[in-house]
Design an enzyme around this catalytic site. Structure first.
Site, mmCIF file in Angstrom:
data_model
loop_
_atom_site.group_PDB
_atom_site.id
_atom_site.type_symbol
_atom_site.label_atom_id
_atom_site.label_comp_id
_atom_site.label_asym_id
_atom_site.label_seq_id
_atom_site.Cartn_x
_atom_site.Cartn_y
_atom_site.Cartn_z
ATOM 1 N N GLY A 256 36.034 35.944 32.688
ATOM 2 C CA GLY A 256 36.967 35.591 33.059
ATOM 3 C C GLY A 256 36.084 34.095 33.685
ATOM 4 O O GLY A 256 34.674 33.967 33.317
ATOM 5 N N CYS A 257 36.635 33.257 35.026
ATOM 6 C CA CYS A 257 36.228 31.970 34.996
ATOM 7 C C CYS A 257 34.663 32.011 36.044
ATOM 8 O O CYS A 257 34.097 30.934 36.126
ATOM 9 C CB CYS A 257 37.528 31.358 36.308
ATOM 10 S SG CYS A 257 38.226 30.992 34.895
ATOM 11 N N ASN A 258 34.625 33.243 36.497
ATOM 12 C CA ASN A 258 32.943 33.391 37.664
ATOM 13 C C ASN A 258 31.775 33.845 36.315
ATOM 14 O O ASN A 258 30.941 34.002 36.854
ATOM 15 C CB ASN A 258 33.736 34.496 37.946
ATOM 16 C CG ASN A 258 33.915 35.939 37.362
ATOM 17 O OD1 ASN A 258 35.574 36.131 37.740
ATOM 18 N ND2 ASN A 258 33.297 37.172 36.967
#
Length: 374
Positions: A156-158
């Protein structure tokens, strides 16, 4: 918390802390977006969206336009429906194109050649490919077949900071050799269009983009590295297990494709844990928030950025590049923070002796941070 070797000097306050010249440093950055981009209003018109609730989500997002690859036009002028197979092909073709452009831009910024790349890490969360992008890009770019590689998929975005941790450690263990990370996110290959508020929130937010960063550690501890980028000093993670379902990518039987879900409480959840994550990052250094000159924060969305800013006591100027990236590109998932970093470096305001914090957030729910020093 992860500190990078070698640790020859205590990392304390800026008046007594000097960055070890052998610490891995960011030596270049490059980005790429699709050639097609749309304003939020244009997207509402393109898909004939009249629901006032959905229109409000799009038009109050603090996003002006996003690079996207929309479904093909049908003879009647409407957009076709893509199968999961269509979306995976889009992920592969457009991801390879953007990934190549980002790596080439990064190497140009680094004054390096493809032959210099010894380690390639590729991050993506918008589709599953086997073989992964690392192998495909090595073939596409003509990188040496003996190049070490890693694919980070589905975090994901992390994930950009999760991967950068591995890249920095590889660089520290191989002084003088060039490591490259590239985030490849074709978010338009992860869309479901059904008019519901669940999918509309996601469809209003994400854009396509790729970002690459080059990292190298100096071979000689007695010579200053000529690179102007920051040293990567330490990393920290803060996972919130009780919110594991707040952000998730799952199979949707009704549409026969994957669909992303964002809980409406995500911005407040991330914001409420931001201070804890920061304190963990600087634990034992003596650094305070006032010692941090530069904040490179993931452009997760207007409410997320506002929540982080308020909880960390940051100014709007501190997150100016984050809000600028959100405005111009939307949420670019794992590579978003590198778009902000690129803007920071282009601004010409970084100076030796200053510290910066990179911050990303995503599924888990997770906050990732890195401490950087110029």
């Amino acid at each position: 918390m992860t500190c990078l070797p070698p640790v020859k000097h205590a990392y304390i306050r800026s008046d007594v802390w000097r960055v070890d010249v052998t610490s891995p440093k960011i030596v270049g950055v490059g980005t790429s977006v699709p050639k097609t981009s749309y304003t939020q209003q244009a997207l509402l018109d393109e898909f004939n969206i009249t629901d006032p609730r959905v229109r409000s989500v799009f038009l109050n997002s603090a996003i002006e336009r996003r690079g996207l690859t929309l479904p093909p036009l049908l003879p009647d002028g409407t957009r076709g429906t893509e199968t999961q197979g269509d979306l995976l092909r889009k992920q592969c073709s457009h991801g390879l194109s953007m990934g190549r452009e980002a790596v080439e831009a990064c190497l140009k910024n680094t004054n390096a050649e493809l032959a210099d790349v010894r380690y390639l890490c590729v991050v993506t969360s918008t589709g599953l490919l086997t073989p992964g992008f690392s192998a495909l890009l090595i073939k596409e770019l003509g990188i040496d077949r003996h190049c070490s590689r890693l694919d980070v998929v589905g975090m994901g975005c992390n994930a950009g900071l999760n991967a950068l941790t591995a890249v920095a450690h590889w660089a520290a263990a191989h002084p003088g050799e060039l490591a490259v990370m590239v985030c490849v996110e074709v978010c338009s290959a992860a869309y479901v269009f059904d008019g519901t508020m669940r999918t509309s929130v996601v469809n209003s937010l994400f854009g396509d983009g790729s970002a690459s960063v080059a990292v190298r550690a100096s071979e000689n501890a007695h010579e200053e590295d000529s690179a102007t980028g920051p040293a990567l000093l330490r990393f920290s993670s803060c996972i919130i297990p009780e919110a594991i379902d707040a952000m998730r990518y799952e199979w949707d039987d009704s549409h026969g494709k994957y669909s992303f879900y964002l809980d409406p409480e995500v911005p407040y959840l991330v914001g409420s844990h931001a201070e804890v994550a920061f304190e963990r990052l600087v634990e034992g250094t003596g650094l305070r928030r006032s010692d941090i000159s530069h904040w490179v924060v993931h452009a997760g969305g207007k409410k997320v950025v506002d929540s982080v800013r308020v909880n960390l006591g940051l100014t709007r100027n501190d997150v100016r590049h984050t809000t600028g990236v959100l405005r111009d590109h939307g949420n670019l998932s794992s590579g978003s923070f590198l778009f902000s970093y690129e803007r920071l470096t282009s601004e010409g305001r970084v100076a030796p002796g200053k510290f910066g914090v990179f911050m990303t957030m995503g599924p888990g729910s997770t906050i990732e941070m890195a401490l950087a020093g110029w």
